[in-house]
Design a protein around this motif. Structure first.
Motif, PDB file in Angstrom:
ATOM      1  N   ASP A 154      -4.424   3.836   5.965  1.00  0.00           N
ATOM      2  CA  ASP A 154      -4.832   5.237   5.939  1.00  0.00           C
ATOM      3  C   ASP A 154      -5.504   5.565   4.611  1.00  0.00           C
ATOM      4  O   ASP A 154      -5.412   4.800   3.639  1.00  0.00           O
ATOM      5  CB  ASP A 154      -3.615   6.148   6.119  1.00  0.00           C
ATOM      6  N   CYS A 155      -6.148   6.727   4.574  1.00  0.00           N
ATOM      7  CA  CYS A 155      -6.796   7.203   3.351  1.00  0.00           C
ATOM      8  C   CYS A 155      -6.183   8.537   2.946  1.00  0.00           C
ATOM      9  O   CYS A 155      -6.125   9.473   3.755  1.00  0.00           O
ATOM     10  CB  CYS A 155      -8.303   7.349   3.569  1.00  0.00           C
ATOM     11  N   GLU A 156      -5.685   8.614   1.708  1.00  0.00           N
ATOM     12  CA  GLU A 156      -5.102   9.846   1.200  1.00  0.00           C
ATOM     13  C   GLU A 156      -6.234  10.826   0.901  1.00  0.00           C
ATOM     14  O   GLU A 156      -7.120  10.532   0.078  1.00  0.00           O
ATOM     15  CB  GLU A 156      -4.306   9.549  -0.080  1.00  0.00           C
ATOM     16  N   PRO A 157      -6.283  11.979   1.569  1.00  0.00           N
ATOM     17  CA  PRO A 157      -7.454  12.862   1.471  1.00  0.00           C
ATOM     18  C   PRO A 157      -7.727  13.420   0.077  1.00  0.00           C
ATOM     19  O   PRO A 157      -8.880  13.698  -0.257  1.00  0.00           O
ATOM     20  CB  PRO A 157      -7.135  13.978   2.471  1.00  0.00           C
ATOM     21  N   LYS A 158      -6.697  13.568  -0.759  1.00  0.00           N
ATOM     22  CA  LYS A 158      -6.909  14.162  -2.079  1.00  0.00           C
ATOM     23  C   LYS A 158      -7.423  13.143  -3.095  1.00  0.00           C
ATOM     24  O   LYS A 158      -8.268  13.453  -3.934  1.00  0.00           O
ATOM     25  CB  LYS A 158      -5.621  14.798  -2.588  1.00  0.00           C
ATOM     26  N   THR A 159      -6.884  11.934  -3.022  1.00  0.00           N
ATOM     27  CA  THR A 159      -7.253  10.909  -4.014  1.00  0.00           C
ATOM     28  C   THR A 159      -8.247   9.896  -3.476  1.00  0.00           C
ATOM     29  O   THR A 159      -8.793   9.101  -4.236  1.00  0.00           O
ATOM     30  CB  THR A 159      -5.996  10.159  -4.481  1.00  0.00           C
ATOM     31  N   TYR A 160      -8.461   9.905  -2.156  1.00  0.00           N
ATOM     32  CA  TYR A 160      -9.330   8.930  -1.482  1.00  0.00           C
ATOM     33  C   TYR A 160      -8.851   7.491  -1.694  1.00  0.00           C
ATOM     34  O   TYR A 160      -9.648   6.558  -1.701  1.00  0.00           O
ATOM     35  CB  TYR A 160     -10.788   9.069  -1.957  1.00  0.00           C
ATOM     36  N   ARG A 161      -7.548   7.357  -1.874  1.00  0.00           N
ATOM     37  CA  ARG A 161      -6.967   6.023  -2.037  1.00  0.00           C
ATOM     38  C   ARG A 161      -6.523   5.503  -0.666  1.00  0.00           C
ATOM     39  O   ARG A 161      -5.850   6.211   0.096  1.00  0.00           O
ATOM     40  CB  ARG A 161      -5.767   6.060  -2.986  1.00  0.00           C
ATOM     41  N   TYR A 162      -6.904   4.261  -0.372  1.00  0.00           N
ATOM     42  CA  TYR A 162      -6.487   3.627   0.864  1.00  0.00           C
ATOM     43  C   TYR A 162      -5.129   2.969   0.637  1.00  0.00           C
ATOM     44  O   TYR A 162      -4.885   2.361  -0.413  1.00  0.00           O
ATOM     45  CB  TYR A 162      -7.508   2.586   1.310  1.00  0.00           C
ATOM     46  N   TYR A 163      -4.253   3.084   1.629  1.00  0.00           N
ATOM     47  CA  TYR A 163      -2.894   2.556   1.494  1.00  0.00           C
ATOM     48  C   TYR A 163      -2.364   2.157   2.873  1.00  0.00           C
ATOM     49  O   TYR A 163      -2.892   2.592   3.911  1.00  0.00           O
ATOM     50  CB  TYR A 163      -1.971   3.590   0.852  1.00  0.00           C
ATOM     51  N   ILE A 164      -1.333   1.321   2.885  1.00  0.00           N
ATOM     52  CA  ILE A 164      -0.686   0.918   4.139  1.00  0.00           C
ATOM     53  C   ILE A 164       0.402   1.932   4.449  1.00  0.00           C
ATOM     54  O   ILE A 164       1.360   2.086   3.680  1.00  0.00           O
ATOM     55  CB  ILE A 164      -0.102  -0.498   4.020  1.00  0.00           C
ATOM     56  N   SER A 165       0.262   2.635   5.551  1.00  0.00           N
ATOM     57  CA  SER A 165       1.175   3.734   5.862  1.00  0.00           C
ATOM     58  C   SER A 165       2.394   3.299   6.672  1.00  0.00           C
ATOM     59  O   SER A 165       3.312   4.088   6.875  1.00  0.00           O
ATOM     60  CB  SER A 165       0.429   4.841   6.617  1.00  0.00           C
ATOM     61  N   ASN A 166       2.399   2.066   7.156  1.00  0.00           N
ATOM     62  CA  ASN A 166       3.564   1.583   7.924  1.00  0.00           C
ATOM     63  C   ASN A 166       4.008   0.218   7.399  1.00  0.00           C
ATOM     64  O   ASN A 166       3.917  -0.786   8.091  1.00  0.00           O
ATOM     65  CB  ASN A 166       3.257   1.523   9.423  1.00  0.00           C
ATOM     66  N   ASN A 167       4.467   0.196   6.157  1.00  0.00           N
ATOM     67  CA  ASN A 167       4.852  -1.067   5.522  1.00  0.00           C
ATOM     68  C   ASN A 167       5.917  -1.836   6.292  1.00  0.00           C
ATOM     69  O   ASN A 167       6.033  -3.048   6.155  1.00  0.00           O
ATOM     70  CB  ASN A 167       5.343  -0.803   4.095  1.00  0.00           C
ATOM     71  N   ARG A 168       6.711  -1.127   7.107  1.00  0.00           N
ATOM     72  CA  ARG A 168       7.767  -1.805   7.861  1.00  0.00           C
ATOM     73  C   ARG A 168       7.198  -2.773   8.890  1.00  0.00           C
ATOM     74  O   ARG A 168       7.914  -3.642   9.389  1.00  0.00           O
ATOM     75  CB  ARG A 168       8.686  -0.791   8.553  1.00  0.00           C
ATOM     76  N   ALA A 169       5.914  -2.640   9.197  1.00  0.00           N
ATOM     77  CA  ALA A 169       5.289  -3.579  10.136  1.00  0.00           C
ATOM     78  C   ALA A 169       5.311  -4.996   9.588  1.00  0.00           C
ATOM     79  O   ALA A 169       5.206  -5.963  10.348  1.00  0.00           O
ATOM     80  CB  ALA A 169       3.851  -3.150  10.427  1.00  0.00           C
ATOM     81  N   LEU A 170       5.461  -5.130   8.266  1.00  0.00           N
ATOM     82  CA  LEU A 170       5.499  -6.445   7.640  1.00  0.00           C
ATOM     83  C   LEU A 170       6.919  -6.891   7.323  1.00  0.00           C
ATOM     84  O   LEU A 170       7.119  -7.879   6.622  1.00  0.00           O
ATOM     85  CB  LEU A 170       4.669  -6.437   6.353  1.00  0.00           C
ATOM     86  N   CYS A 171       7.901  -6.171   7.854  1.00  0.00           N
ATOM     87  CA  CYS A 171       9.298  -6.496   7.550  1.00  0.00           C
ATOM     88  C   CYS A 171      10.116  -6.861   8.782  1.00  0.00           C
ATOM     89  O   CYS A 171      11.280  -7.235   8.662  1.00  0.00           O
ATOM     90  CB  CYS A 171       9.964  -5.308   6.851  1.00  0.00           C
ATOM     91  N   ASP A 172       9.549  -6.739   9.979  1.00  0.00           N
ATOM     92  CA  ASP A 172      10.323  -7.024  11.181  1.00  0.00           C
ATOM     93  C   ASP A 172      10.070  -8.453  11.656  1.00  0.00           C
ATOM     94  O   ASP A 172       9.454  -9.249  10.982  1.00  0.00           O
ATOM     95  CB  ASP A 172      10.016  -6.004  12.292  1.00  0.00           C
ATOM     96  N   ASP A 173      10.584  -8.765  12.856  1.00  0.00           N
ATOM     97  CA  ASP A 173      10.462 -10.116  13.409  1.00  0.00           C
ATOM     98  C   ASP A 173       9.373 -10.202  14.470  1.00  0.00           C
ATOM     99  O   ASP A 173       9.434 -11.015  15.378  1.00  0.00           O
ATOM    100  CB  ASP A 173      11.800 -10.555  14.025  1.00  0.00           C
ATOM    101  N   SER A 174       8.361  -9.352  14.371  1.00  0.00           N
ATOM    102  CA  SER A 174       7.332  -9.302  15.397  1.00  0.00           C
ATOM    103  C   SER A 174       6.359 -10.462  15.266  1.00  0.00           C
ATOM    104  O   SER A 174       6.274 -11.133  14.236  1.00  0.00           O
ATOM    105  CB  SER A 174       6.570  -7.971  15.302  1.00  0.00           C
ATOM    106  N   ILE A 175       5.590 -10.677  16.324  1.00  0.00           N
ATOM    107  CA  ILE A 175       4.575 -11.721  16.304  1.00  0.00           C
ATOM    108  C   ILE A 175       3.497 -11.383  15.275  1.00  0.00           C
ATOM    109  O   ILE A 175       2.927 -12.277  14.635  1.00  0.00           O
ATOM    110  CB  ILE A 175       3.939 -11.896  17.714  1.00  0.00           C
ATOM    111  N   GLU A 176       3.223 -10.074  15.070  1.00  0.00           N
ATOM    112  CA  GLU A 176       2.235  -9.685  14.075  1.00  0.00           C
ATOM    113  C   GLU A 176       2.689 -10.093  12.670  1.00  0.00           C
ATOM    114  O   GLU A 176       1.891 -10.570  11.871  1.00  0.00           O
ATOM    115  CB  GLU A 176       1.990  -8.170  14.131  1.00  0.00           C
ATOM    116  N   ARG A 177       3.974  -9.902  12.383  1.00  0.00           N
ATOM    117  CA  ARG A 177       4.512 -10.292  11.065  1.00  0.00           C
ATOM    118  C   ARG A 177       4.427 -11.801  10.901  1.00  0.00           C
ATOM    119  O   ARG A 177       4.037 -12.303   9.841  1.00  0.00           O
ATOM    120  CB  ARG A 177       5.973  -9.832  10.947  1.00  0.00           C
TER     121      ARG A 177
END
Length: 295
Positions: A64-87
């Motif tokens: 996502d992009c923070e509208p005030k700072t225009y900084r791009y960031y990962i808004s769902n970091n937990r996607a990299l913490c589970d046991d999914s095939i994507e992880r």
């Protein structure tokens, strides 16, 4: 551009945004050029937007992009913490990228064997995607070989072995790919139950043994440096830290303590001690005593 190069660019973007917890496009582009991700060529905004879409589609990671700072960031970091095939896929591709850049020191990299049974992955995954039944040849260790028609539900990777979770027509069973002698997709199809979740099926177990072992509240005591091992790599999603002293830490698990789980506890030697329930503590003592008889 080769797929491997594109994947490495995806991984680079994800890792930079994780490391810096957000960057503007200008900051990201500057680091892109410094790291020579594309031979020193700048990152085009249109390419970045395409990469964002591909990263979401492939790994389930939202940039996502923070509208005030225009900084791009990962808004769902937990996607990299589970046991999914994507992880798992992200981890595999990240390691692949590092190793691809390390060929000059390959003699100094000591790796484990790759998961066995991979030659059957492609036809099994194709059957899972299209809901086609499989005819497999199977020979368990120390048993006669046989053929079986199966409805393939899911794949699970455990202890460097691939396993197929399948419906036999009467019950759900688990088959090791390295014990398969053939895999053939048939013309017959099946309907995957809408309410069946492979993740939920395995959620009460450690490993792949899914017998009738009852659900149990297990408390173990980790001695010396073992607590840090359990903190950094939990044995099960139900793991909870109860109390800690200078010499030990107690952890609890709500799990079905099958032979897979007990074997994992035993593999840590005297670093792990089962406290509760009493019957399980006695079972561990019996296993240790039986093991001593071997010597």
């Amino acid at each position: 551009m080769k797929p491997a190069q594109i994947f490495r660019q995806y991984i680079w973007i994800i890792n930079k945004l994780r490391t810096y917890r957000g960057l503007t496009f200008e900051e990201l582009n500057r680091k892109w050029i410094e790291d020579r991700v594309a031979d020193g060529n700048p990152l085009q905004r249109s390419s970045f937007n395409r990469h964002r879409d591909a990263i979401l589609d492939m790994f389930g990671i939202i940039i996502d992009c923070e509208p005030k700072t225009y900084r791009y960031y990962i808004s769902n970091n937990r996607a990299l913490c589970d046991d999914s095939i994507e992880r798992w896929l992200f981890s595999t591709l990240a390691v692949h990228g590092v190793l691809a850049d390390s060929s000059s020191v390959k003699e100094r990299l000591v790796l484990e064997n790759a998961p066995s049974g991979e030659q059957y992955l492609e036809p099994i995954i194709r059957a899972i995607k299209t809901n086609h039944r499989l005819l497999i040849g199977y020979k368990a260790f120390g048993a006669e070989g046989y053929e079986k028609m199966l409805c393939p539900y899911a794949l699970k990777l455990s202890q460097q072995r691939w396993y197929l979770l399948a419906f036999t027509g009467r019950h759900i069973a688990v088959y090791a790919l390295d014990r398969m002698t053939k895999v053939e997709q048939t013309d017959a199809t099946f309907e995957m139950p809408a309410d069946f979740s492979p993740q939920e099926f395995f959620s009460e177990y450690y490993g792949v043994l899914t017998d009738g072992t009852p659900m149990t509240h297990v408390v173990v005591r980790a001695h010396d440096r073992m607590p840090d091992y359990l903190r950094t790599l939990p044995l099960h999603h139900s793991q909870r830290e109860l109390k800690s002293t200078g010499h030990y830490t107690d952890f609890s698990f709500d799990i079905r303590p099958t032979a897979d789980f007990l074997g994992q506890l035993l593999s840590h030697g005297d670093g792990i001690e089962v406290l509760k329930p009493r019957a399980l503590r006695q079972k561990m003592k019996d296993l240790i005593a039986a093991n001593l008889q071997r010597y």
